[in-house]
Design a protein around this motif. Sequence first.
Motif, PDB file in Angstrom:
ATOM      1  N   PHE A  24      47.849  35.732  53.423  1.00 46.69           N
ATOM      2  CA  PHE A  24      48.154  37.055  53.699  1.00 46.69           C
ATOM      3  C   PHE A  24      47.209  37.516  54.230  1.00 46.69           C
ATOM      4  O   PHE A  24      47.267  38.228  55.473  1.00 46.69           O
ATOM      5  CB  PHE A  24      48.542  37.854  52.599  1.00 46.69           C
ATOM      6  CG  PHE A  24      48.935  39.294  52.680  1.00 46.69           C
ATOM      7  CD1 PHE A  24      50.176  39.828  53.309  1.00 46.69           C
ATOM      8  CD2 PHE A  24      47.926  40.290  52.214  1.00 46.69           C
ATOM      9  CE1 PHE A  24      50.400  41.015  53.329  1.00 46.69           C
ATOM     10  CE2 PHE A  24      48.012  41.598  52.546  1.00 46.69           C
ATOM     11  CZ  PHE A  24      49.300  41.965  53.079  1.00 46.69           C
ATOM     12  N   GLY A  25      45.896  37.770  53.821  1.00 51.93           N
ATOM     13  CA  GLY A  25      44.825  38.462  54.169  1.00 51.93           C
ATOM     14  C   GLY A  25      44.292  38.049  55.508  1.00 51.93           C
ATOM     15  O   GLY A  25      43.958  38.799  56.285  1.00 51.93           O
ATOM     16  N   THR A  26      44.097  36.538  55.877  1.00 52.69           N
ATOM     17  CA  THR A  26      43.643  35.998  56.926  1.00 52.69           C
ATOM     18  C   THR A  26      44.590  36.419  58.157  1.00 52.69           C
ATOM     19  O   THR A  26      44.292  36.759  59.233  1.00 52.69           O
ATOM     20  CB  THR A  26      43.620  34.582  56.815  1.00 52.69           C
ATOM     21  OG1 THR A  26      42.652  34.299  55.836  1.00 52.69           O
ATOM     22  CG2 THR A  26      42.946  33.916  58.155  1.00 52.69           C
ATOM     23  N   THR A  85      52.548  37.918  42.909  1.00 52.57           N
ATOM     24  CA  THR A  85      52.059  39.196  42.804  1.00 52.57           C
ATOM     25  C   THR A  85      53.224  40.216  42.167  1.00 52.57           C
ATOM     26  O   THR A  85      54.554  39.819  42.473  1.00 52.57           O
ATOM     27  CB  THR A  85      51.543  39.695  44.092  1.00 52.57           C
ATOM     28  OG1 THR A  85      50.691  40.904  43.857  1.00 52.57           O
ATOM     29  CG2 THR A  85      52.582  40.021  45.134  1.00 52.57           C
ATOM     30  N   THR A  86      52.762  41.228  41.645  1.00 54.22           N
ATOM     31  CA  THR A  86      53.727  42.198  40.959  1.00 54.22           C
ATOM     32  C   THR A  86      54.414  42.837  42.262  1.00 54.22           C
ATOM     33  O   THR A  86      54.025  43.212  43.307  1.00 54.22           O
ATOM     34  CB  THR A  86      53.002  43.239  40.043  1.00 54.22           C
ATOM     35  OG1 THR A  86      52.177  44.185  40.931  1.00 54.22           O
ATOM     36  CG2 THR A  86      52.279  42.797  39.173  1.00 54.22           C
ATOM     37  N   LEU A 145      51.532  36.333  63.029  1.00 52.52           N
ATOM     38  CA  LEU A 145      50.638  36.479  61.978  1.00 52.52           C
ATOM     39  C   LEU A 145      51.185  37.056  60.930  1.00 52.52           C
ATOM     40  O   LEU A 145      51.159  37.123  59.755  1.00 52.52           O
ATOM     41  CB  LEU A 145      49.375  36.855  62.655  1.00 52.52           C
ATOM     42  CG  LEU A 145      48.650  35.799  63.421  1.00 52.52           C
ATOM     43  CD1 LEU A 145      47.507  36.512  64.211  1.00 52.52           C
ATOM     44  CD2 LEU A 145      47.929  34.664  62.334  1.00 52.52           C
ATOM     45  N   THR A 146      51.826  38.370  61.390  1.00 52.85           N
ATOM     46  CA  THR A 146      52.525  39.321  60.446  1.00 52.85           C
ATOM     47  C   THR A 146      53.516  38.546  59.605  1.00 52.85           C
ATOM     48  O   THR A 146      53.625  38.905  58.403  1.00 52.85           O
ATOM     49  CB  THR A 146      52.852  40.570  61.082  1.00 52.85           C
ATOM     50  OG1 THR A 146      51.841  41.330  61.919  1.00 52.85           O
ATOM     51  CG2 THR A 146      53.496  41.593  60.016  1.00 52.85           C
ATOM     52  N   GLU A 147      54.357  37.798  60.267  1.00 55.83           N
ATOM     53  CA  GLU A 147      55.696  37.080  59.543  1.00 55.83           C
ATOM     54  C   GLU A 147      54.887  36.124  58.420  1.00 55.83           C
ATOM     55  O   GLU A 147      55.495  36.257  57.340  1.00 55.83           O
ATOM     56  CB  GLU A 147      56.450  36.479  60.513  1.00 55.83           C
ATOM     57  CG  GLU A 147      57.525  37.578  60.862  1.00 55.83           C
ATOM     58  CD  GLU A 147      58.294  37.028  62.228  1.00 55.83           C
ATOM     59  OE1 GLU A 147      58.245  35.939  62.343  1.00 55.83           O
ATOM     60  OE2 GLU A 147      59.079  37.801  62.939  1.00 55.83           O
ATOM     61  N   SER A 148      54.034  35.468  58.937  1.00 58.64           N
ATOM     62  CA  SER A 148      53.513  34.239  58.138  1.00 58.64           C
ATOM     63  C   SER A 148      52.510  35.012  56.768  1.00 58.64           C
ATOM     64  O   SER A 148      52.831  34.532  55.819  1.00 58.64           O
ATOM     65  CB  SER A 148      52.648  33.372  58.985  1.00 58.64           C
ATOM     66  OG  SER A 148      51.422  33.887  59.680  1.00 58.64           O
ATOM     67  N   GLY A 149      52.101  36.180  57.062  1.00 54.20           N
ATOM     68  CA  GLY A 149      51.335  36.827  56.052  1.00 54.20           C
ATOM     69  C   GLY A 149      52.144  37.177  55.185  1.00 54.20           C
ATOM     70  O   GLY A 149      52.228  37.135  54.125  1.00 54.20           O
ATOM     71  N   ALA A 151      53.992  34.629  52.892  1.00 56.51           N
ATOM     72  CA  ALA A 151      52.972  34.018  51.823  1.00 56.51           C
ATOM     73  C   ALA A 151      53.017  35.210  50.740  1.00 56.51           C
ATOM     74  O   ALA A 151      52.985  34.741  49.604  1.00 56.51           O
ATOM     75  CB  ALA A 151      51.458  34.001  52.419  1.00 56.51           C
ATOM     76  N   LEU A 152      52.858  36.357  50.914  1.00 56.09           N
ATOM     77  CA  LEU A 152      52.957  37.309  50.118  1.00 56.09           C
ATOM     78  C   LEU A 152      54.358  37.374  49.217  1.00 56.09           C
ATOM     79  O   LEU A 152      54.508  37.529  47.979  1.00 56.09           O
ATOM     80  CB  LEU A 152      52.772  38.690  50.645  1.00 56.09           C
ATOM     81  CG  LEU A 152      52.768  39.992  49.757  1.00 56.09           C
ATOM     82  CD1 LEU A 152      51.441  39.971  48.902  1.00 56.09           C
ATOM     83  CD2 LEU A 152      52.731  41.315  50.553  1.00 56.09           C
TER      84      LEU A 152
END
Lengths: 370, 370
Positions: free
Chosen positions: A242-244, A350-351, A337-341, A344-345
């Motif tokens: 997500f961060g990358t 994560t909550t 990139l936004t979609e792949s990030g 992943a999220l």
Amino acid sequence: MSAGPSTTARPARAAAAGLLTELQRTLTEYFAERSAAAADMGPVVAEATGALEQFVLRGGKRTRPAFAWTGWLGAGGDPDGPDAPAVLRACAALELVQACALVHDDIIDSSRTRRGFPTVHVEFEQRHRDAAWSGDAAHYGAAFAILVGDLALAWADDMVAAAGLDPAAAARFAPVWAAMRTEVLGGQLLDIHGEAGGDESVEAALRINRYKTAAYTIERPLHLGAALADADPELIAAYRTFGTDIGIAFQLRDDLLGVFGDPAVTGKPSGDDLREGKRTVLIAEALRRADTTDPAAAARLRAALGTDLSESEVTELRAILTGLGAVDAVEARITALTESGLAALAGSTTTPRAAAALREMAAAATARVA
Amino acid sequence: MSAGPSTTARPARAAAAGLLTELQRTLTEYFAERSAAAADMGPVVAEATGALEQFVLRGGKRTRPAFAWTGWLGAGGDPDGPDAPAVLRACAALELVQACALVHDDIIDSSRTRRGFPTVHVEFEQRHRDAAWSGDAAHYGAAFAILVGDLALAWADDMVAAAGLDPAAAARFAPVWAAMRTEVLGGQLLDIHGEAGGDESVEAALRINRYKTAAYTIERPLHLGAALADADPELIAAYRTFGTDIGIAFQLRDDLLGVFGDPAVTGKPSGDDLREGKRTVLIAEALRRADTTDPAAAARLRAALGTDLSESEVTELRAILTGLGAVDAVEARITALTESGLAALAGSTTTPRAAAALREMAAAATARVA
């Protein structure tokens, strides 16, 4: 953006505002603690720590601490639990790393202003001139700012060491912190070397984005938060993807705004990146396309970039970039990139509340403005 | 010197030689560990870490780690015990702080050589020139060296964090490490500010010596060693007095050698400090005396310092400094500081073996050479 309006958006925004206040308080307290001892060395040392304090407290969006804190929350950190104050201090220390990076970067880029004020090296160059001291004022300003940046980097580590993390958390934090600081310095080295050597490739521009922006701004801050919360490897991997991805998308959006942005929104003169000759993915993409399809456009771009362009020339270059399909290509990269990030999220543990906050932060970082 | 020949001198020397070997091994291992990951970012990052590695491994007297290690031994640290490897790594990290200080200092002082090699900024300025890259070669060299110094400072902290200190020892180490890094930066700020502002007072020169040299080179390294060994406050106070006094005496001796030293021994052209116009206690003392007793000598000194002096002019200035009694005054200060430093050590609870080693290190730092 797939986040859209959400029932968790309002509390997320309130929490974000509360976090900014807490970070400001934490940083203010830390400066008060350190500055007194430093001032004992003499007025000039007090001036240096005062300049650093002003630099940190009067500006900055606290992006890195916000990602670190949210990463910690999303991995199960309890904002009302006993660990929270120490975690907040460790997250706040990211602002001191950032102060070093910016103060030194401004020397490297010969920038005159930062956050609406003179850069540190320019401020102390001016004090030298006003006092009519001996020696070269510009060299004095740069020397002073090198030392102020060093102080920021040293104090960043000191703030982590004094944060009060429990030893196990500190041991998990340290290698990520080490990687992050090396990556941002590596990214800056890639940047100055690429500029000097005239590397025009898309790959080189993407590599700089990855280390100088994505790793340092989103990926590693989230990783730091996850490490503090002792997150499982799967969540860490999801955060890092997500961060990358979001980090690179953020830089690509920034590059587009540097050419096409509304000065009233970006706060920078329109087309300034073209005048500075910044070697962005957008420009690399345009040159790559022009070299195969339109040699005249390639020659025009190479001749014009980094020169003192008129408004009409900026308009002309914008049309060339758009005509070559470079803008669409960068927009497509941002979307992918936004979609792949976000994917992943979405697939992570994560909550829900942290996921909502991260989606909102991703939208703010990557969405079109103006 | 009151130390004189001692039955413990021979083993102390052997131990010192063994320590140097161990420090070299520890630093070599650390670079191997970090450089691989850094090189993944690209060849230019590998060049930067390679330059830092060469800088650290090919030179330096390891003065600071030696004082820290000896301080630890003297406070009861066991060189064959389980804590020793971690303590050694934490002590070795001082060489990385020193690398940052020297690399950045060389930019600040515009120095061309260091330890017989081109300084980092000069080396990368030259590479820029050799490659005929675009932009200003000197600016590129300085930018590169700023980032190499930052890397050294970040890695110093990382090396401490990864040393494997037990949490209690790490917690005792951190505030001393924080004070030391702030003090050396404060000392450098005092130095550049004093030079620009033309502060000629003995007090200003002594204050710079205290922070830039004494605290950073002897006082705080000993304090770090003592903190690691959980020494009692009395021993820490004795170490700090010893370190401050011997550290200032060391700088005063260095100042005398910069004017009167034998080039074959000091490795620097004779009288170079006069040509550079360095504002030392020796010069401050001479000017203070001349201003009250010999205005012509004061005028001659002020006109000559910092200019391209011939050998005969250097000889003339030496005679003026000696004639004013400034040399005797500085020698008297060295004697008094050495005595008070050694008295603090003698009255302390440090082990006899460490005391012998520290007396020998004090003698080497403060005694007349040539």
